[in-house]
Design a protein around this motif. Structure first.
Motif, PDB file in Angstrom:
ATOM      1  N   HIS A 193      -1.858  -0.098  11.776  1.00  0.00           N
ATOM      2  CA  HIS A 193      -2.803  -0.439  12.568  1.00  0.00           C
ATOM      3  C   HIS A 193      -2.911  -1.286  13.139  1.00  0.00           C
ATOM      4  CE1 HIS A 193      -5.532   2.177   9.756  1.00  0.00           C
ATOM      5  NE2 HIS A 193      -4.664   2.922   9.513  1.00  0.00           N
ATOM      6  N   ASN A 245      -1.583  13.510   2.914  1.00  0.00           N
ATOM      7  CA  ASN A 245      -0.576  14.604   3.001  1.00  0.00           C
ATOM      8  C   ASN A 245      -0.095  14.549   1.798  1.00  0.00           C
ATOM      9  OD1 ASN A 245      -0.350  15.216   5.661  1.00  0.00           O
ATOM     10  ND2 ASN A 245       0.688  13.192   5.491  1.00  0.00           N
ATOM     11  N   MET A 246      -0.004  13.299   1.226  1.00  0.00           N
ATOM     12  CA  MET A 246       0.633  13.695   0.130  1.00  0.00           C
ATOM     13  C   MET A 246      -0.372  12.346  -1.782  1.00  0.00           C
ATOM     14  SD  MET A 246       3.134  10.235  -0.002  1.00  0.00           S
ATOM     15  CE  MET A 246       2.613   9.322   0.674  1.00  0.00           C
ATOM     16  N   PRO A 304       8.390  10.439  -9.241  1.00  0.00           N
ATOM     17  CA  PRO A 304       9.629   9.442 -10.725  1.00  0.00           C
ATOM     18  C   PRO A 304       9.106   8.347 -10.996  1.00  0.00           C
ATOM     19  CG  PRO A 304      10.173   9.932  -7.268  1.00  0.00           C
ATOM     20  CD  PRO A 304       8.631  10.052  -8.396  1.00  0.00           C
ATOM     21  N   TYR A 346       7.830  15.166   2.346  1.00  0.00           N
ATOM     22  CA  TYR A 346       7.814  15.771   1.738  1.00  0.00           C
ATOM     23  C   TYR A 346       6.635  16.412   2.340  1.00  0.00           C
ATOM     24  CZ  TYR A 346       3.372  17.995  -0.649  1.00  0.00           C
ATOM     25  OH  TYR A 346       2.797  18.851  -0.937  1.00  0.00           O
ATOM     26  N   LYS A 375      -3.200   4.537  -7.748  1.00  0.00           N
ATOM     27  CA  LYS A 375      -3.612   3.024  -7.079  1.00  0.00           C
ATOM     28  C   LYS A 375      -5.098   3.064  -7.706  1.00  0.00           C
ATOM     29  CE  LYS A 375       0.107   2.326  -3.646  1.00  0.00           C
ATOM     30  NZ  LYS A 375      -0.367   4.577  -3.512  1.00  0.00           N
ATOM     31  N   LEU A 386       6.217  15.270  -6.693  1.00  0.00           N
ATOM     32  CA  LEU A 386       6.620  13.806  -7.827  1.00  0.00           C
ATOM     33  C   LEU A 386       6.566  13.324  -8.028  1.00  0.00           C
ATOM     34  CD1 LEU A 386       8.974  15.626  -9.134  1.00  0.00           C
ATOM     35  CD2 LEU A 386      10.454  14.338  -7.647  1.00  0.00           C
ATOM     36  N   ASN A 424      -3.213   8.484   1.430  1.00  0.00           N
ATOM     37  CA  ASN A 424      -2.558   9.585   2.379  1.00  0.00           C
ATOM     38  C   ASN A 424      -2.537  10.749   2.612  1.00  0.00           C
ATOM     39  OD1 ASN A 424      -0.588  11.268   4.374  1.00  0.00           O
ATOM     40  ND2 ASN A 424       0.808   9.595   4.391  1.00  0.00           N
ATOM     41  N   GLY A 451       4.098  15.721   8.038  1.00  0.00           N
ATOM     42  CA  GLY A 451       4.797  15.165   6.156  1.00  0.00           C
ATOM     43  C   GLY A 451       4.543  13.872   6.477  1.00  0.00           C
ATOM     44  N   ALA A 452       5.194  13.344   4.778  1.00  0.00           N
ATOM     45  CA  ALA A 452       5.355  11.835   4.801  1.00  0.00           C
ATOM     46  C   ALA A 452       6.633  11.497   3.651  1.00  0.00           C
ATOM     47  CB  ALA A 452       4.287  12.105   3.411  1.00  0.00           C
ATOM     48  N   LEU A 453       6.624  10.360   3.557  1.00  0.00           N
ATOM     49  CA  LEU A 453       7.970   9.888   3.042  1.00  0.00           C
ATOM     50  C   LEU A 453       7.671   9.142   1.068  1.00  0.00           C
ATOM     51  CD1 LEU A 453      10.664  10.243   4.548  1.00  0.00           C
ATOM     52  CD2 LEU A 453       9.190   9.487   6.220  1.00  0.00           C
ATOM     53  N   ILE A 454       8.675  10.094   0.686  1.00  0.00           N
ATOM     54  CA  ILE A 454       7.853   9.150  -0.783  1.00  0.00           C
ATOM     55  C   ILE A 454       8.844   9.214  -1.231  1.00  0.00           C
ATOM     56  CG2 ILE A 454       5.762  10.802  -1.027  1.00  0.00           C
ATOM     57  CD1 ILE A 454       7.247  13.129  -2.421  1.00  0.00           C
ATOM     58  N   ARG A 455       8.987   7.843  -2.458  1.00  0.00           N
ATOM     59  CA  ARG A 455       9.728   7.373  -3.673  1.00  0.00           C
ATOM     60  C   ARG A 455      11.126   8.727  -3.505  1.00  0.00           C
ATOM     61  NH1 ARG A 455      10.063   2.698  -6.558  1.00  0.00           N
ATOM     62  NH2 ARG A 455       7.958   2.534  -5.632  1.00  0.00           N
ATOM     63  N   ASN A 456      12.117   8.159  -4.055  1.00  0.00           N
ATOM     64  CA  ASN A 456      13.487   9.474  -3.354  1.00  0.00           C
ATOM     65  C   ASN A 456      13.657  10.304  -5.641  1.00  0.00           C
ATOM     66  OD1 ASN A 456      14.487   8.227  -1.425  1.00  0.00           O
ATOM     67  ND2 ASN A 456      15.954   6.699  -2.222  1.00  0.00           N
ATOM     68  N   LYS A 457      13.691  10.869  -5.473  1.00  0.00           N
ATOM     69  CA  LYS A 457      13.869  11.435  -6.324  1.00  0.00           C
ATOM     70  C   LYS A 457      14.380  11.239  -7.930  1.00  0.00           C
ATOM     71  CE  LYS A 457      16.454  15.537  -7.175  1.00  0.00           C
ATOM     72  NZ  LYS A 457      16.840  16.665  -6.740  1.00  0.00           N
ATOM     73  N   TYR A 517      -1.169  10.330  -6.973  1.00  0.00           N
ATOM     74  CA  TYR A 517      -0.536  11.414  -5.885  1.00  0.00           C
ATOM     75  C   TYR A 517      -1.256  13.279  -6.271  1.00  0.00           C
ATOM     76  CZ  TYR A 517       3.456   8.853  -5.115  1.00  0.00           C
ATOM     77  OH  TYR A 517       4.117   7.778  -4.330  1.00  0.00           O
ATOM     78  N   THR A 522       5.265   8.851  10.717  1.00  0.00           N
ATOM     79  CA  THR A 522       4.485   9.657  10.271  1.00  0.00           C
ATOM     80  C   THR A 522       2.242   9.461   9.194  1.00  0.00           C
ATOM     81  OG1 THR A 522       5.260   9.592   7.502  1.00  0.00           O
ATOM     82  CG2 THR A 522       6.036  11.529   8.653  1.00  0.00           C
ATOM     83  N   GLU A 523       2.751   7.723   9.390  1.00  0.00           N
ATOM     84  CA  GLU A 523       1.511   7.511   9.049  1.00  0.00           C
ATOM     85  C   GLU A 523       0.829   7.229  10.393  1.00  0.00           C
ATOM     86  OE1 GLU A 523      -0.297   5.735   6.441  1.00  0.00           O
ATOM     87  OE2 GLU A 523       1.282   6.196   5.019  1.00  0.00           O
ATOM     88  N   LEU A 544       1.104  -1.277  -0.081  1.00  0.00           N
ATOM     89  CA  LEU A 544      -0.275   0.233   0.015  1.00  0.00           C
ATOM     90  C   LEU A 544       0.838   1.489  -0.247  1.00  0.00           C
ATOM     91  CD1 LEU A 544      -3.392   1.266  -0.052  1.00  0.00           C
ATOM     92  CD2 LEU A 544      -3.373   0.422   2.823  1.00  0.00           C
ATOM     93  N   ARG A 545       1.281   1.332   1.204  1.00  0.00           N
ATOM     94  CA  ARG A 545       2.561   2.466   0.699  1.00  0.00           C
ATOM     95  C   ARG A 545       3.438   2.318   1.929  1.00  0.00           C
ATOM     96  NH1 ARG A 545      -2.215   5.533   1.239  1.00  0.00           N
ATOM     97  NH2 ARG A 545      -1.877   5.272   3.996  1.00  0.00           N
ATOM     98  N   PHE A 558      -8.532   0.565  -6.409  1.00  0.00           N
ATOM     99  CA  PHE A 558      -8.992  -0.782  -5.316  1.00  0.00           C
ATOM    100  C   PHE A 558     -10.045  -1.006  -5.411  1.00  0.00           C
ATOM    101  CE2 PHE A 558      -5.866   2.282  -2.736  1.00  0.00           C
ATOM    102  CZ  PHE A 558      -5.448   1.101  -2.776  1.00  0.00           C
ATOM    103  N   ASN A 562      12.246  10.293   0.653  1.00  0.00           N
ATOM    104  CA  ASN A 562      11.789  11.830   0.382  1.00  0.00           C
ATOM    105  C   ASN A 562      10.918  12.011   0.629  1.00  0.00           C
ATOM    106  OD1 ASN A 562      11.425  13.782  -1.603  1.00  0.00           O
ATOM    107  ND2 ASN A 562      11.168  13.237  -3.482  1.00  0.00           N
TER     108      ASN A 562
END
Lengths: 225, 85
Positions: free
Chosen positions: A65, B70-71, B17, A148, B41, B15, B68, A100-106, B10, A93-94, A57-58, B43, A146
């Protein structure tokens, strides 16, 4: 002082974190399975890196949960130290303990190397053994690091000195090169780099050890007051 | 039975990628007219009874797990799954 290391299915830095406490700073530490719903008796929580639930999922979304999560939130609300590293940061963050959030590296690449970090705030329970502005060498190992957040959140993080570590170089596209942030009360820290992988010069850097020493020292100082 | 289709994407400001890499591959296939690919995604949620709170329930599931905020943003649609089969 007694630390809990939370173990989710797919955690893979849990044993190193355990070692960081047991042999690194010689404090009490116990592995706690994600199916538990209490952290009674613990003074601090460590959420390790890895790929909880295979990043389905992410990153960190499903772990957010798990039965142990309400107990982690309780510890955070009680002002006790909560440290999330890598996947642990993503989980924090979740579940809304950090902004904020962590997303895929640029650059779309998984980065695995030791990088220089700048200590942006040495006035926290996690960083008091560092110097303000000091450069420390800490390994990173992530594909989704990344950081954000929107402009409003960034302004708030800055105003409240919640940005604790930044990358000296832009390695993954993070907003303002952010590598680690705290909550407003500064008892919850999330960071992508792995201090538990930098405990002794033999492995390339001992700069991570002082983070665990900081947490222990601040706890003991408070207890002895 | 009700089938709920949920699409998570998103936000524009984020971004993507993976989408960029896919765009490059499409250009490599010779389709130069493709400007941009944004990856998301999808579902399919099958629900037993269509209750009065179905809409609220789906939004809670999306807000707290599937997306999420946030994004990401999401949209959803209800389909009579008998009709689909």
């Amino acid at each position: 002082m007694k630390f809990a290391v939370i173990v989710f299915p797919g955690s893979n830095c849990d044993k190193v974190l355990y070692y960081a406490i047991k042999d690194g700073v010689k404090a009490d530490v116990e592995m706690v399975d994600f199916r538990n719903d209490s952290l009674a008796g613990f003074d601090a929580v460590l959420i390790p890196g890895g790929f909880s639930y295979g990043d389905y999922l992410r990153s960190g979304a499903i772990a957010g949960h798990a039965p142990i999560i309400p107990a982690i939130k309780e510890m955070a609300n009680a002002g006790k130290p909560v440290l999330g590293i890598c996947n642990g940061f993503q989980i924090l963050t979740e579940i809304g303990l950090l902004d904020g959030a962590l997303i895929r590296n640029k650059n779309n690449r998984f980065i695995c190397e030791t990088v220089p970090l700048k200590v942006e705030n040495d006035q926290t329970i996690f960083t008091s053994e560092y110097q303000q502005g000091e450069t420390i060498m800490i390994p990173v190992a992530h594909g989704e690091g990344n950081y954000y957040c929107d402009d409003k959140t960034l302004a708030r993080l800055k105003a409240n000195h919640q940005i604790v570590f930044t990358y000296e170089d832009d390695i993954n596209g993070s907003v303002d090169n952010i590598a680690g942030i705290t909550n407003e009360k500064k008892n919850v820290l999330g960071m992508m780099p792995h201090p538990e992988r930098a405990l002794e010069e033999l492995v390339g850097s001992a700069d991570g050890l002082r983070m665990f020493q900081s947490v222990l020292k601040n706890h003991m100082d408070r207890v002895n007051q | 039975m009700t089938l709920v289709k949920v699409y998570v994407t998103y936000k524009k400001s984020i971004l993507d990628p993976q989408g960029e890499a896919i765009t490059n591959a499409i250009h490599g296939m010779g389709f130069q007219d493709v400007n941009e690919v944004r990856m998301g995604k999808y579902f399919e949620i099958s629900v037993d009874e269509s209750s009065n709170t179905l809409k609220e329930d789906i939004e809670k599931i999306c807000d707290n797990l599937l997306a999420n905020p946030n994004m990401e943003t999401y949209r959803y649609e209800f389909v009579d799954s008998e009709a689909v089969q």
